[in-house]
Design an enzyme around this catalytic site. Structure first.
Site, mmCIF file in Angstrom:
data_model
loop_
_atom_site.group_PDB
_atom_site.id
_atom_site.type_symbol
_atom_site.label_atom_id
_atom_site.label_comp_id
_atom_site.label_asym_id
_atom_site.label_seq_id
_atom_site.Cartn_x
_atom_site.Cartn_y
_atom_site.Cartn_z
ATOM 1 C CB SER A 187 -0.946 -0.010 1.193
ATOM 2 O OG SER A 187 -0.241 -0.181 2.397
ATOM 3 C CG HIS A 215 -4.137 -0.971 -1.253
ATOM 4 N ND1 HIS A 215 -4.605 0.322 -1.359
ATOM 5 C CD2 HIS A 215 -3.804 -1.139 0.047
ATOM 6 C CE1 HIS A 215 -4.543 0.921 -0.193
ATOM 7 N NE2 HIS A 215 -4.063 0.059 0.686
ATOM 8 C CE LYS A 246 -7.304 -0.672 1.807
ATOM 9 N NZ LYS A 246 -7.286 0.408 2.798
HETATM 10 C C1 LIG Z 1 -3.059 -3.969 2.755
HETATM 11 C C2 LIG Z 1 -4.150 -3.628 3.724
HETATM 12 N N1 LIG Z 1 -4.698 -4.614 4.460
HETATM 13 C C3 LIG Z 1 -5.669 -4.365 5.344
HETATM 14 C C4 LIG Z 1 -6.165 -3.095 5.533
HETATM 15 C C5 LIG Z 1 -7.245 -2.852 6.541
HETATM 16 O O1 LIG Z 1 -8.452 -2.658 5.888
HETATM 17 P P1 LIG Z 1 -9.768 -2.305 6.707
HETATM 18 O O2 LIG Z 1 -9.924 -0.822 6.609
HETATM 19 O O3 LIG Z 1 -10.860 -3.043 6.015
HETATM 20 O O4 LIG Z 1 -9.555 -2.789 8.087
HETATM 21 C C6 LIG Z 1 -5.634 -2.038 4.797
HETATM 22 C C7 LIG Z 1 -6.143 -0.665 5.021
HETATM 23 O O5 LIG Z 1 -5.463 0.318 5.002
HETATM 24 C C8 LIG Z 1 -4.600 -2.313 3.874
HETATM 25 O O6 LIG Z 1 -4.047 -1.317 3.155
#
Ligand SMILES: Cc1ncc(COP(=O)(O)O)c(C=O)c1O
Length: 399
Positions: A187, A215, A246
């Site tokens: 990310s 992502h 997202k």
């Molecule tokens: C790679 C990744 N995994 C998990 C998450 C967590 O997502 P959530 O907002 O659904 O908890 C994010 C959020 O920033 C993320 O970028």
């Protein structure tokens, strides 16, 4: 109120302000879109949202949430196995599995919870979990928790370094289950995991591969089915975790997609399932509508990919040196946290909302502004943002 905790955190907050690393929240008074209404600033172009497909304010997605509120009420009022699971959760989970190409899926209130559930529920003291060095915080914390709960072994391999991973897997022959976890798209970098090599390596070592596609879902592949589709490997990843917060409507929620047995076991034993309410039905319904929209409109994914390519090329043309890549995450490295925050402030002054990220979100000395492109951006939005980058880049002598 004054006590040692209060005194300590008050002094640390003052330090953040003095160092220029204090995060000020920007309040929006309207839906996410290519432009947002920001309190005190009016309309600004947003280049820092995960609304990759522009679905968070898509009429069909919003309507589905409203209809679910009428049909199911506000929420589940308890945990799924205690109080009942709504039919909308079952329909959502079937759609998640269909989208990413697994036999089953199980929803969670966040991808954070999904990532927390996987190692802590599935591993034991006889096992090992190995994580890419740049994995998301939720994977890292999920593994820390798994170590505390299950006493499994843990290890980290250098980012994207298959030789390091190979050596660590070879040294773990005594472990009954070896689990490898990677982000699909990292990310903060926008880099794509080397999935074909990871699959080959995991097969060779009989390791289980977990890919967090938060992502990449809706973003990679011709139909937005994620990292596996990007590489023509749908159906080849053992466990996929992803978010509904997202590209898929942007509300909240996450899921684990895997075999029927893995999902059933998580239903039986995952603590975030057993001790926390399920997704509100409004969110489940708008997420389901997002997946259905994506399935009916793969052209959105093509538009996203074209916009990302355009923005990256133009940024390079201006003389910026974004990290190389092919995803809609386009980071420009600036060094110190204060420099990233300053650039982000200057861009906001020009009507462009791009967040600066510093330590501890990214390693010390690698602070950056991270642009995220959406299918919803028009060429005019992107060109206006690029003009702001040019002005601020010159002001800061970056170009
Ligand atoms: C790679 C990744 N995994 C998990 C998450 C967590 O997502 P959530 O907002 O659904 O908890 C994010 C959020 O920033 C993320 O970028």
């Amino acid at each position: 109120m004054s006590n040692p905790l209060q005194q300590r955190i008050a002094s640390q907050l003052e330090d953040f302000i003095r160092e220029g690393t204090y995060k000020r929240l920007n309040f929006l008074d309207g839906p996410q879109g290519p432009r947002v209404r920001m309190e005190g600033r009016g309309e600004v172009i947003i280049l820092s949202s995960n609304n990759y497909l522009g679905l968070s304010n898509e009429p069909a997605v919003v309507a589905a949430g409203k209809a679910a509120l009428d049909r199911f009420g506000a929420g589940t009022a308890s945990v799924r196995f205690i109080c009942g699971t709504f039919t909308i959760h079952r329909a959502l989970e079937a759609a998640c599995a269909r989208l990413v190409g697994t036999a089953a899926a199980l929803s969670f209130v966040s991808a954070w919870n999904a990532n927390e559930a996987v190692p802590g529920t599935l591993l034991t003291e006889h096992d090992l979990v190995i994580s890419d060095q740049l994995n998301h915080a939720s994977i890292i914390d999920g593994i820390r928790l798994a170590k505390a709960i299950t006493k499994c072994q843990t290890a980290v391999y250098q980012h994207g370094d298959l030789a390091d991973l190979d050596a660590k897997l070879a040294a773990a022959r005594d472990r009954r289950v070896k689990m490898v976890v990677t982000d699909g798209i990292f990310s903060m970098e926008g880099a794509i995991a080397k999935l074909p090599d990871l699959i080959e390596l995991c097969r060779r070592h009989q390791a289980v591969l977990v890919v967090d596609d938060s992502h990449a879902t809706g973003v990679l592949g011709k139909n937005g089915r994620g990292t596996a589709e990007h590489f023509g490997l749908v159906g080849q990843v053992d466990i996929i975790t992803s978010t509904l917060g997202k590209a898929l409507g942007g509300a909240a929620g996450g899921f684990v997609a895997a075999s029927a047995e893995v999902c059933d076991y998580l239903t039986q034993r995952a603590r975030p399932q057993l001790f926390s309410n399920a997704l509100p039905p409004t969110v489940a319904a708008s997420s389901l509508a997002s997946i259905e929209f994506l399935e009916a409109h793969p052209d959105r994914v093509a538009a996203l990919q074209a916009n990302a390519r355009y923005f990256r090329e133009q940024l390079l043309g201006l003389g910026f040196k974004p990290l190389a890549g092919e995803t809609p995450i386009i980071p420009v490295i600036l060094g110190e946290t204060a420099a990233a925050i300053r650039m982000s402030d200057l861009l906001l002054g020009e009507g462009v909302f791009v967040t600066g990220f510093g330590y501890p979100v990214v390693p010390q000395g690698q602070a950056r502004v991270r642009c995220q492109i959406s299918a919803a951006h028009s060429r005019a939005d992107l060109d206006q943002a690029l003009a702001a980058f040019k002005k601020v880049g010159r002001q800061l002598q970056l170009i």
